[in-house]
Design a protein around this motif. Structure first.
Motif, PDB file in Angstrom:
ATOM      1  N   GLU A 563      36.474   7.153  45.505  1.00  0.00           N
ATOM      2  CA  GLU A 563      35.487   7.387  44.445  1.00  0.00           C
ATOM      3  C   GLU A 563      36.050   8.241  43.307  1.00  0.00           C
ATOM      4  N   ILE A 564      36.862   9.211  43.677  1.00  0.00           N
ATOM      5  CA  ILE A 564      37.358  10.159  42.670  1.00  0.00           C
ATOM      6  C   ILE A 564      38.127   9.433  41.558  1.00  0.00           C
ATOM      7  N   LEU A 565      38.723   8.280  41.953  1.00  0.00           N
ATOM      8  CA  LEU A 565      39.540   7.542  40.986  1.00  0.00           C
ATOM      9  C   LEU A 565      38.687   6.899  39.886  1.00  0.00           C
ATOM     10  N   HIS A 566      37.400   6.791  40.165  1.00  0.00           N
ATOM     11  CA  HIS A 566      36.523   6.164  39.173  1.00  0.00           C
ATOM     12  C   HIS A 566      36.097   7.129  38.069  1.00  0.00           C
ATOM     13  N   HIS A 567      36.580   8.341  38.132  1.00  0.00           N
ATOM     14  CA  HIS A 567      36.078   9.322  37.156  1.00  0.00           C
ATOM     15  C   HIS A 567      37.095   9.659  36.086  1.00  0.00           C
ATOM     16  N   ASN A 568      38.026   8.726  35.914  1.00  0.00           N
ATOM     17  CA  ASN A 568      38.896   8.856  34.757  1.00  0.00           C
ATOM     18  C   ASN A 568      39.767  10.111  34.775  1.00  0.00           C
ATOM     19  N   ILE A 569      40.063  10.579  36.003  1.00  0.00           N
ATOM     20  CA  ILE A 569      40.883  11.797  36.097  1.00  0.00           C
ATOM     21  C   ILE A 569      42.306  11.475  35.630  1.00  0.00           C
ATOM     22  N   ASN A 570      43.015  12.498  35.195  1.00  0.00           N
ATOM     23  CA  ASN A 570      44.372  12.268  34.678  1.00  0.00           C
ATOM     24  C   ASN A 570      45.422  12.356  35.782  1.00  0.00           C
ATOM     25  N   TYR A 571      45.245  13.293  36.680  1.00  0.00           N
ATOM     26  CA  TYR A 571      46.230  13.492  37.759  1.00  0.00           C
ATOM     27  C   TYR A 571      45.486  13.700  39.073  1.00  0.00           C
ATOM     28  N   LEU A 572      46.099  13.208  40.138  1.00  0.00           N
ATOM     29  CA  LEU A 572      45.461  13.338  41.455  1.00  0.00           C
ATOM     30  C   LEU A 572      46.390  14.067  42.425  1.00  0.00           C
ATOM     31  N   ILE A 573      45.819  15.001  43.169  1.00  0.00           N
ATOM     32  CA  ILE A 573      46.557  15.658  44.263  1.00  0.00           C
ATOM     33  C   ILE A 573      45.701  15.469  45.507  1.00  0.00           C
ATOM     34  N   GLU A 574      46.321  14.989  46.579  1.00  0.00           N
ATOM     35  CA  GLU A 574      45.513  14.728  47.775  1.00  0.00           C
ATOM     36  C   GLU A 574      45.834  15.727  48.874  1.00  0.00           C
ATOM     37  N   ILE A 575      44.803  16.104  49.611  1.00  0.00           N
ATOM     38  CA  ILE A 575      45.040  16.913  50.814  1.00  0.00           C
ATOM     39  C   ILE A 575      44.462  16.153  52.015  1.00  0.00           C
ATOM     40  N   PRO A 576      45.018  16.406  53.212  1.00  0.00           N
ATOM     41  CA  PRO A 576      44.540  15.661  54.387  1.00  0.00           C
ATOM     42  C   PRO A 576      43.065  15.923  54.676  1.00  0.00           C
ATOM     43  N   LYS A 577      42.461  14.950  55.370  1.00  0.00           N
ATOM     44  CA  LYS A 577      41.038  15.061  55.743  1.00  0.00           C
ATOM     45  C   LYS A 577      40.869  16.184  56.751  1.00  0.00           C
ATOM     46  N   VAL A 578      39.910  17.064  56.496  1.00  0.00           N
ATOM     47  CA  VAL A 578      39.651  18.173  57.417  1.00  0.00           C
ATOM     48  C   VAL A 578      38.235  18.655  57.148  1.00  0.00           C
ATOM     49  N   ASP A 579      37.625  19.290  58.148  1.00  0.00           N
ATOM     50  CA  ASP A 579      36.304  19.885  57.931  1.00  0.00           C
ATOM     51  C   ASP A 579      36.391  20.813  56.720  1.00  0.00           C
ATOM     52  N   GLU A 580      35.387  20.749  55.820  1.00  0.00           N
ATOM     53  CA  GLU A 580      35.478  21.540  54.572  1.00  0.00           C
ATOM     54  C   GLU A 580      35.714  23.025  54.824  1.00  0.00           C
ATOM     55  N   LEU A 581      35.208  23.513  55.968  1.00  0.00           N
ATOM     56  CA  LEU A 581      35.385  24.923  56.321  1.00  0.00           C
ATOM     57  C   LEU A 581      36.865  25.313  56.367  1.00  0.00           C
ATOM     58  N   PHE A 582      37.684  24.379  56.798  1.00  0.00           N
ATOM     59  CA  PHE A 582      39.104  24.689  56.969  1.00  0.00           C
ATOM     60  C   PHE A 582      39.970  24.128  55.837  1.00  0.00           C
ATOM     61  N   SER A 583      39.317  23.666  54.777  1.00  0.00           N
ATOM     62  CA  SER A 583      40.121  23.108  53.678  1.00  0.00           C
ATOM     63  C   SER A 583      40.869  24.167  52.854  1.00  0.00           C
ATOM     64  N   PRO A 584      40.384  25.425  52.745  1.00  0.00           N
ATOM     65  CA  PRO A 584      41.083  26.366  51.861  1.00  0.00           C
ATOM     66  C   PRO A 584      42.586  26.531  52.102  1.00  0.00           C
ATOM     67  N   PRO A 585      43.073  26.694  53.342  1.00  0.00           N
ATOM     68  CA  PRO A 585      44.532  26.862  53.463  1.00  0.00           C
ATOM     69  C   PRO A 585      45.303  25.614  53.020  1.00  0.00           C
ATOM     70  N   LEU A 586      44.690  24.444  53.186  1.00  0.00           N
ATOM     71  CA  LEU A 586      45.383  23.210  52.778  1.00  0.00           C
ATOM     72  C   LEU A 586      45.362  23.070  51.255  1.00  0.00           C
ATOM     73  N   VAL A 587      44.233  23.388  50.653  1.00  0.00           N
ATOM     74  CA  VAL A 587      44.135  23.304  49.185  1.00  0.00           C
ATOM     75  C   VAL A 587      45.098  24.307  48.537  1.00  0.00           C
ATOM     76  N   ALA A 588      45.299  25.435  49.217  1.00  0.00           N
ATOM     77  CA  ALA A 588      46.168  26.475  48.634  1.00  0.00           C
ATOM     78  C   ALA A 588      47.591  25.964  48.401  1.00  0.00           C
ATOM     79  N   VAL A 589      48.062  25.083  49.262  1.00  0.00           N
ATOM     80  CA  VAL A 589      49.470  24.645  49.185  1.00  0.00           C
ATOM     81  C   VAL A 589      49.796  23.980  47.834  1.00  0.00           C
TER      82      VAL A 589
END
Ligand code: F6R
Length: 619
Positions: A563-589
């Motif tokens: 879905e995110i690709l439909h919003h005309n974003i310029n650059y994409l960075i992906e992080i692995p699927k994980v419960d949102e609670l534990f996403s901060p350490p992955l997003v930090a990288v």
């Protein structure tokens, strides 16, 4: 701030001190200097600029002597210059001294000493100590130092040598760190462990208001009253190789790549057979149950980890929790008391404002628990309990692995308290544990994508530099996120501005319309953290608002999110699927890596950014 090194033994001091200073350069790097005693005279060389300038000078014109002191400076009083660099001498050039910290009453002392005939050459606060010791010297350097210390107000660690007592190296500390490295037929002084690890793993952590008197065969510790103190020698259980670059171009990059291993260790060490243990915690389960609120206090990156802590603690432990930056906390009348669990977070364990906040909280009766990386640091020692992050030495000034290690400890502490207080159903807790355990492997997977030197983030950074020049340097960064990743928006912006000197702001995305949206046109690059979460749709709306105003969007999204690709974003960075609670350490990288590559594109000194120092031991 500022690194101190001292050596006494049978070997030539110069190269030993230079090597030690190279391991302390993260503490300050605007000037450096050495002093040794050869025969009956002090030899002194000091230079403005990085250590390599001093080293080059000493290579062509070495100084001799088997006793010496060295310093790498982060200026507080007096601009970086040859004259203001340490060591400083007394009037007659009989003693040399290096100092870390601030002498708050130096002006008053200086005036008095000048009236008594002492001649000052620098604008530093440090020089008053040299003249004070000179004033009190009557054949016993230790006594003279002790008398001088009584006159000082402020924070300091120092090392002193006197040409008439060439077999003695004296160190003292009050609120700034100082350790003794205990060798065989030689001994060392240093601000931090890596400076002595080439020579010994045996160290004595000096306490506040202690003096160390080193000869080549002996170490004597006294308090400021002159009473002898028995101090135990601690064994360092990590290697100097951990404080080296191991083939990476920068310490920052090495430390980013160490994160999956650090997280794995933290989780494996602390979470075994379904139970969590914190060996140095000290606070009993009964005490934990009685706390009515949690206060978290820290600075910089550690503060951002603390903010994330608030989200998870309130969510799972159902306990009110507020977070403050240490320098604000210490100067208001904080509402903490014995029903408050105060958590202080600090990589170095020496941050002056956090240490002062800790003491303030103790005065109000709060129990203080430290989350700390450096073993034996002041914050760890003065807290009631401590959970070490065991992330290994963090050398790059910009903090990375300490941040994700702090997050990992906060997750464990939250789950521990949730179980203790039964605020989460057992089945949900087990599922959360399971998910948390997956994080190191997911991070390893994520890091693997960035192993090649030229990767997608390096390419984005290249694109940014070009755009920056096309737009005549008007481009800047905004970082937006919501909920548990909002602290990551602050952290991403901090990393970028620290090492690339580009303006960057982190904002809760929902606040955009209350002001910052006025900044949006084609200039800013807006990093939108839009991982799958309960606020995903809201983030997507924010992205649309930015695109509608021609902003450039870098979206950090969950792998497989079409879905995110439909919003005309310029650059994409992906992080692995994980419960949102534990996403901060992955997003930090990717946030850390993006900052790293942008700074690299601009050719900046990534490990030693201007005006900063790793350990902020002054207010
Ligand atoms: C940012 C950074 C600083 C530190 C801050 C606190 O990259 O390194 O913001 O996080 O100075 O330091 P510690 O954690 O040692 O108390």
């Amino acid at each position: 701030m500022c690194g101190i090194a001292g050596y006494i033994g049978d070997r030539e001091a110069q190269d030993i001190l230079l090597k030690s200073l190279s391991r302390l350069e993260y503490r300050g790097y605007d000037s450096a200097g050495l002093a040794t005693i050869k025969g009956r005279s002090i030899q002194l060389v000091k230079k403005q600029g990085k250590l390599k300038i001093l080293s080059a000078d000493l290579k062509s014109d070495p100084i001799e002597g088997a006793i010496g002191i060295g310093h790498t400076r982060w200026a507080t009083h007096g601009i970086p210059s040859d004259i203001n660099a340490h060591p400083h001498l007394d009037c007659k050039g009989k003693l040399a001294l290096v100092h870390n910290g601030i002498i708050e009453n130096y002006l008053e002392l200086k005036e008095k000493l000048q009236k008594e005939g002492h001649k000052f050459t620098s604008q530093t606060d440090t020089e008053v100590i040299a003249h004070l010791i000179e004033k009190f010297y009557s054949g016993d350097i230790v006594e003279a130092v002790r008398k001088a210390l009584k006159k000082l107000r402020g924070s300091y660690a120092m090392a002193v040598i006197h040409k008439d007592e060439p077999a003695k190296l004296v160190g003292a500390r009050c609120d700034s760190p100082l350790i003794v490295g205990v060798g065989q037929g030689e001994n060392f002084l240093a601000s931090d462990v890596p400076a002595v690890l080439d020579h010994t793993k045996d160290v004595i952590y000096l306490n506040n208001r202690e003096i160390a008197v080193l000869t080549k065969d002996h170490v004597l510790v006294k308090d400021f009253e002159g009473r002898k103190i028995n101090r135990k020698v601690s064994k360092i259980n990590w290697d100097i190789s951990q404080a080296e670059k191991a083939g990476y171009r920068h310490f920052m990059l090495k430390e980013i790549f160490e994160q999956s291993g650090v997280l794995n260790n933290i989780l494996n060490e602390r979470y075994k057979k379904g139970s969590i243990s914190f060996e140095e915690l000290k606070i009993s389960d009964d005490e934990f149950k009685k706390f009515k609120r949690i206060a978290i206090v820290a600075c910089g990156t550690a503060y951002h980890a603390g903010l994330t802590g608030k989200y998870i603690l309130e969510d799972l432990v159902k306990i009110p929790c507020w977070v403050d930056v240490s320098s604000e906390f210490r100067y208001r009348n904080p509402l903490v008391d014995k029903e408050t669990l105060m958590i202080v977070i600090s990589q170095s364990g020496e941050t002056a404002d956090t240490l002062a906040a800790l003491r303030e909280a103790k005065r109000h009766g709060a129990k203080v628990l430290a989350i700390c990386n450096v073993l034996g640091s002041s914050i760890a020692r003065e807290s009631y309990g401590v959970i070490y992050t065991h992330a290994g030495p963090e050398i790059a000034v910009a903090s990375t692995k300490a941040y994700t290690a702090q997050l990992a400890v906060l997750y464990l502490l939250t789950l521990y308290l949730a179980r203790l207080k039964k605020t989460v159903a057992a089945s949900k807790l087990n599922a959360l544990f399971k998910e948390l355990k997956r994080v190191p492997a997911l991070m390893e997977e994520l890091l693997a994508e960035y192993k090649p030197d030229y990767n997608i983030l390096a390419a984005y950074a290249q694109g940014f530099r070009k755009y920056y020049h096309e737009k005549h340097n008007k481009t800047f960064f905004l970082y937006l996120a919501r909920n548990i990743n909002y602290p990551n928006a602050l952290e991403g912006a901090l990393k970028l501005k620290e090492i690339s000197y580009i303006s960057a702001e982190g904002y809760p995305a929902g606040e955009m319309k209350h002001g910052p949206i006025a900044l949006i046109d084609e200039n800013p690059w807006v990093v939108c953290i839009a991982v799958k979460s309960r606020t995903y749709d809201k983030m997507v709306s924010n992205i649309q608002e930015i695109k509608a105003r021609n902003g450039i969007v870098i979206a950090i999204a969950t792998e497989g999110d079409k879905e995110i690709l439909h919003h005309n974003i310029n650059y994409l960075i992906e992080i692995p699927k994980v419960d949102e609670l534990f996403s901060p350490p992955l997003v930090a990288v990717p946030l850390q890596l993006l900052a790293y590559y942008v700074a690299r594109e601009f050719g900046y000194d990534i490990d030693q950014p201007r005006n900063l120092a790793k350990s902020v031991t002054v207010e």
